[in-house]
Design an enzyme around this catalytic site. Sequence first.
Site, mmCIF file in Angstrom:
data_model
loop_
_atom_site.group_PDB
_atom_site.id
_atom_site.type_symbol
_atom_site.label_atom_id
_atom_site.label_comp_id
_atom_site.label_asym_id
_atom_site.label_seq_id
_atom_site.Cartn_x
_atom_site.Cartn_y
_atom_site.Cartn_z
ATOM 1 N N GLY A 1 0.874 -1.117 -0.020
ATOM 2 C CA GLY A 1 -0.099 0.117 -0.078
ATOM 3 C C GLY A 1 0.793 1.197 -0.086
ATOM 4 C CG HIS B 1 -7.524 3.800 0.651
ATOM 5 N ND1 HIS B 1 -9.024 2.877 0.614
ATOM 6 C CD2 HIS B 1 -6.716 3.033 0.403
ATOM 7 C CE1 HIS B 1 -8.438 1.786 0.446
ATOM 8 N NE2 HIS B 1 -6.948 1.798 0.141
ATOM 9 C CG ASP C 1 -1.125 -1.146 9.070
ATOM 10 O OD1 ASP C 1 -1.503 -0.067 8.695
ATOM 11 O OD2 ASP C 1 -1.516 -2.119 8.230
ATOM 12 C CB THR D 1 3.519 -0.503 6.747
ATOM 13 O OG1 THR D 1 2.259 -0.545 7.363
ATOM 14 C CG2 THR D 1 4.260 -0.783 8.147
ATOM 15 N NE ARG E 1 -26.933 11.493 14.060
ATOM 16 C CZ ARG E 1 -27.297 11.974 12.712
ATOM 17 N NH1 ARG E 1 -26.084 12.466 12.240
ATOM 18 N NH2 ARG E 1 -28.156 11.897 12.207
ATOM 19 C CG MET F 1 -6.919 1.831 6.610
ATOM 20 S SD MET F 1 -5.774 2.186 5.215
ATOM 21 C CE MET F 1 -6.816 1.730 3.592
ATOM 22 N N GLY F 2 -5.262 -0.472 9.564
ATOM 23 C CA GLY F 2 -4.654 -1.238 10.522
ATOM 24 C C GLY F 2 -5.042 -2.613 10.253
ATOM 25 N NE ARG F 3 -2.850 -6.344 5.861
ATOM 26 C CZ ARG F 3 -1.807 -6.302 5.099
ATOM 27 N NH1 ARG F 3 -2.661 -6.088 3.859
ATOM 28 N NH2 ARG F 3 -0.720 -6.397 5.127
#
Length: 382
Positions: free
Chosen positions: A13, A303, A134, A132, A169, A176-178
Amino acid sequence: MTVKKVGILTGGGDCPGLNSVIYGIMLKAFDAGVECVGILKGWKGFIENKTIPLNIAEHDDLHTVGGTLLYTSRTNPFKGVSSVEEKAKELTMNFKNLGIDALIAIGGDDTLGIANSMFKYAKAKIVGCPKTIDNDLAGTHYTFGFWSAVQLASNALDNLTTTARSHQRVFVVEIMGRDAGFLTMYSGISAGADIILIPETPFDFEMDIVDVLKKRVDSGYTYHIIATSEGAYPNLKSLERDFKTISKEVIDKLPKDSFGNPLLAKLNISQIIVDELNLRDDLMNEFKKNDVEFECRSVVLGHTMRAGTPNSFDRILGLRFGLAAMKLVLEEKFGHMVSLQGNKVKAIPLLEGIKKKYITSENDKMEIRDLLVKIRYLSKQK
Ligand code: F6P
């Protein structure tokens, strides 16, 4: 043999700071009289001999520009091969076709894993650079791109509080962050999110979400921000006991990318949490009792977190990594990657660097997260 021409590729990515690394390499290469060639789309361009010349005179201030001018892809040349060793040798022969003496591969564990196999089996003249958003590579304290992404997510969480407050609300924000929670943890703490869910600590829906929301609304809170990692998931007990809209089979059957990683973003955990919250009459009644609206929304930052220009930290780290990677090439210290250790950029073997990193229980951010969640409602209870 002295290196005259160095190839550069970016894989996986994209990430703010990739161009900064490329520029750092080009600066040192020009100074040392080495020619740079850009290999397009990561390992795809390496296999297909797709390259562009890199003339530093045409790229002033490239380190300030987001993304990668070399394009990127998630191509895995080892996918489906019967012998990694044979494939690694075959790939290494391609240095000749590309006309390069050495290669700098910039990527995460997948891209650098390929570089490591090529070095291990064919002594390929490769140097790695860890990338990354991440931040889940063990070999370096920080990867470039991480802090830019943290800032983007933190800003988004900050901004969402105004609309959350106006409508009373619950916002469930997917970050993100697999499989590592660094991005969610750091941005969630930075923005003061009310609940922070990460893959390293599978959550209990009842205890970590429903109960906390009830306690918060009883203590006077009228809006709530839940920051969840795209890879966060409930523990098995909670999955079986609390969930009506998904089961373990759904998680197990997720499609995988070409490196075999489950595509957790396809799960859309923020929407699942919202759907499950909407089924909870007890929670709705608790909100009603306190005269607070019960409305939940999910937002996937996706993204947007990788987009835009790198922040100053990542520009400078990228330049430092590029400089150090080119120096490793000049010193012919192949099979290594650059890494940030404290304040210093050092070299470590690729094999060490490509291991994955996760947030562990000793990480002080864990304690800060847990205190942030609990002390707020506790301190307001009469
Ligand atoms: O590996 C970095 C990362 O941004 C992950 O956080 C995310 O899961 C993944 O890439 C998304 O990849 P793609 O852009 O291929 O959908």
